[in-house]
Design an enzyme around this catalytic site. Sequence first.
Site, PDB file in Angstrom:
ATOM      1  N   LEU A  65       0.808  -1.222   0.000  1.00  0.00           N
ATOM      2  CA  LEU A  65       0.000   0.000   0.000  1.00  0.00           C
ATOM      3  C   LEU A  65       0.843   1.275   0.000  1.00  0.00           C
ATOM      4  O   LEU A  65       0.320   2.362  -0.218  1.00  0.00           O
ATOM      5  CB  LEU A  65      -0.932   0.009   1.212  1.00  0.00           C
ATOM      6  CG  LEU A  65      -1.924  -1.151   1.298  1.00  0.00           C
ATOM      7  CD1 LEU A  65      -2.833  -0.976   2.509  1.00  0.00           C
ATOM      8  CD2 LEU A  65      -2.737  -1.278   0.017  1.00  0.00           C
ATOM      9  N   LEU A  67       2.110   3.262   2.329  1.00  0.00           N
ATOM     10  CA  LEU A  67       1.470   4.284   3.142  1.00  0.00           C
ATOM     11  C   LEU A  67       2.399   5.477   3.376  1.00  0.00           C
ATOM     12  O   LEU A  67       3.603   5.323   3.586  1.00  0.00           O
ATOM     13  CB  LEU A  67       1.054   3.689   4.489  1.00  0.00           C
ATOM     14  CG  LEU A  67       0.056   2.529   4.414  1.00  0.00           C
ATOM     15  CD1 LEU A  67      -0.160   1.936   5.791  1.00  0.00           C
ATOM     16  CD2 LEU A  67      -1.267   2.991   3.813  1.00  0.00           C
ATOM     17  N   PRO A  71       1.887  10.126  11.414  1.00  0.00           N
ATOM     18  CA  PRO A  71       2.103   8.878  12.148  1.00  0.00           C
ATOM     19  C   PRO A  71       0.829   8.218  12.656  1.00  0.00           C
ATOM     20  O   PRO A  71       0.677   6.990  12.563  1.00  0.00           O
ATOM     21  CB  PRO A  71       3.016   9.313  13.303  1.00  0.00           C
ATOM     22  CG  PRO A  71       3.762  10.479  12.771  1.00  0.00           C
ATOM     23  CD  PRO A  71       2.781  11.203  11.890  1.00  0.00           C
ATOM     24  N   ASN A  72      -0.099   8.979  13.207  1.00  0.00           N
ATOM     25  CA  ASN A  72      -1.305   8.388  13.773  1.00  0.00           C
ATOM     26  C   ASN A  72      -2.148   7.689  12.703  1.00  0.00           C
ATOM     27  O   ASN A  72      -2.681   6.598  12.919  1.00  0.00           O
ATOM     28  CB  ASN A  72      -2.139   9.468  14.465  1.00  0.00           C
ATOM     29  CG  ASN A  72      -3.293   8.884  15.244  1.00  0.00           C
ATOM     30  OD1 ASN A  72      -3.102   8.076  16.148  1.00  0.00           O
ATOM     31  ND2 ASN A  72      -4.512   9.268  14.888  1.00  0.00           N
ATOM     32  N   THR A 120      11.473   2.072  -8.068  1.00  0.00           N
ATOM     33  CA  THR A 120      12.333   1.643  -9.170  1.00  0.00           C
ATOM     34  C   THR A 120      11.971   2.311 -10.486  1.00  0.00           C
ATOM     35  O   THR A 120      12.698   2.182 -11.467  1.00  0.00           O
ATOM     36  CB  THR A 120      12.277   0.111  -9.335  1.00  0.00           C
ATOM     37  OG1 THR A 120      10.910  -0.310  -9.444  1.00  0.00           O
ATOM     38  CG2 THR A 120      12.925  -0.581  -8.146  1.00  0.00           C
ATOM     39  N   ARG A 180      13.515  -8.360 -14.030  1.00  0.00           N
ATOM     40  CA  ARG A 180      13.194  -8.761 -15.395  1.00  0.00           C
ATOM     41  C   ARG A 180      14.172  -9.847 -15.851  1.00  0.00           C
ATOM     42  O   ARG A 180      15.393  -9.615 -15.836  1.00  0.00           O
ATOM     43  CB  ARG A 180      13.296  -7.565 -16.355  1.00  0.00           C
ATOM     44  CG  ARG A 180      12.267  -6.476 -16.110  1.00  0.00           C
ATOM     45  CD  ARG A 180      10.866  -6.947 -16.498  1.00  0.00           C
ATOM     46  NE  ARG A 180       9.873  -5.884 -16.401  1.00  0.00           N
ATOM     47  CZ  ARG A 180       9.181  -5.601 -15.305  1.00  0.00           C
ATOM     48  NH1 ARG A 180       9.390  -6.298 -14.189  1.00  0.00           N
ATOM     49  NH2 ARG A 180       8.282  -4.638 -15.295  1.00  0.00           N
ATOM     50  N   GLN A 189       9.792   0.515 -15.817  1.00  0.00           N
ATOM     51  CA  GLN A 189      10.848   0.459 -14.820  1.00  0.00           C
ATOM     52  C   GLN A 189      12.114   1.105 -15.372  1.00  0.00           C
ATOM     53  O   GLN A 189      12.423   0.986 -16.566  1.00  0.00           O
ATOM     54  CB  GLN A 189      11.139  -0.996 -14.428  1.00  0.00           C
ATOM     55  CG  GLN A 189       9.940  -1.737 -13.863  1.00  0.00           C
ATOM     56  CD  GLN A 189       9.607  -1.302 -12.441  1.00  0.00           C
ATOM     57  OE1 GLN A 189      10.265  -0.434 -11.878  1.00  0.00           O
ATOM     58  NE2 GLN A 189       8.599  -1.906 -11.870  1.00  0.00           N
ATOM     59  N   GLY A 209       6.258  -9.193 -11.698  1.00  0.00           N
ATOM     60  CA  GLY A 209       4.877  -9.003 -12.117  1.00  0.00           C
ATOM     61  C   GLY A 209       4.637  -9.453 -13.528  1.00  0.00           C
ATOM     62  O   GLY A 209       4.338 -10.605 -13.801  1.00  0.00           O
ATOM     63  N   ARG A 210       4.817  -8.526 -14.475  1.00  0.00           N
ATOM     64  CA  ARG A 210       4.458  -8.788 -15.871  1.00  0.00           C
ATOM     65  C   ARG A 210       5.120 -10.003 -16.504  1.00  0.00           C
ATOM     66  O   ARG A 210       4.463 -10.737 -17.248  1.00  0.00           O
ATOM     67  CB  ARG A 210       4.715  -7.533 -16.711  1.00  0.00           C
ATOM     68  CG  ARG A 210       3.587  -6.525 -16.613  1.00  0.00           C
ATOM     69  CD  ARG A 210       3.980  -5.169 -17.145  1.00  0.00           C
ATOM     70  NE  ARG A 210       4.811  -4.441 -16.181  1.00  0.00           N
ATOM     71  CZ  ARG A 210       5.103  -3.144 -16.262  1.00  0.00           C
ATOM     72  NH1 ARG A 210       4.634  -2.443 -17.277  1.00  0.00           N
ATOM     73  NH2 ARG A 210       5.839  -2.554 -15.358  1.00  0.00           N
TER      74      ARG A 210
END
Length: 235
Positions: A65, A67, A71-72, A120, A180, A189, A209-210
């Site tokens: 994610l 983030l 902080p809270n 990246t 890759r 990338q 991934g790909r």
Amino acid sequence: MSAARSRLIVALDVPDGESALALAGRLAGHVGMLKIGLELFVAEGPGIVRELRRRHPELDVFLDLKLHDIPNTMAGAIRSASSLGVRFITVHAGSGIAHLRACVEQAGDSTGILAVTVLTSQDEQACREAGHTRGPAELVKIRAQAAAQAGCAGLVCSGQELESLADVAPGLFRVVPGIRPAGADVGDQKRVMTPANAIAAGATHLVVGRPIRSASDPAAAATGIVNEIALALPN
């Protein structure tokens, strides 16, 4: 081969839960972990994590994610996400030590906080355009030190920075995207590396991934990368 397999993380960067579950079913037994990113999580919510864990308890889940907030707010998100039973959750290392430490404190013992150093997809020019006075390599070192000081479980970094991090954060996992196989299309990338080179340079986990997701036979593509990892692992 199980040691090599455990190091391979496949990114489920697909638009819906049906596609994700179908791909997970094809990859079960061939990879060690599945990564859920923003596209899938926004589309399906926490339910997709629960369903993957229910169907494939043998596979770890990495919730990517990235983030980045006060902080809270970050701590509250980590508290909710760690209750899903995920192995890793990503946060931006550029948030700062206090932010990272707040996340670590909420994650508990079973969920590891991975600090994303520099994406990246970013190179020297992209860093300048973002207002940074330092290039990717220097930023990675600074942020890796912050992650280690905050108690993070690991880092997400380019394979090109692995060797420089050996002394900066020696005890942390080093998770490398932008992987890759030789001859594969690099897509968007900028700082990429082959599986064997990344493992030899010190990566503990590889995110692919790909090259797997778009293959006509994803399981076979994953097995090929696992074999390459196995050959690169020290005896």
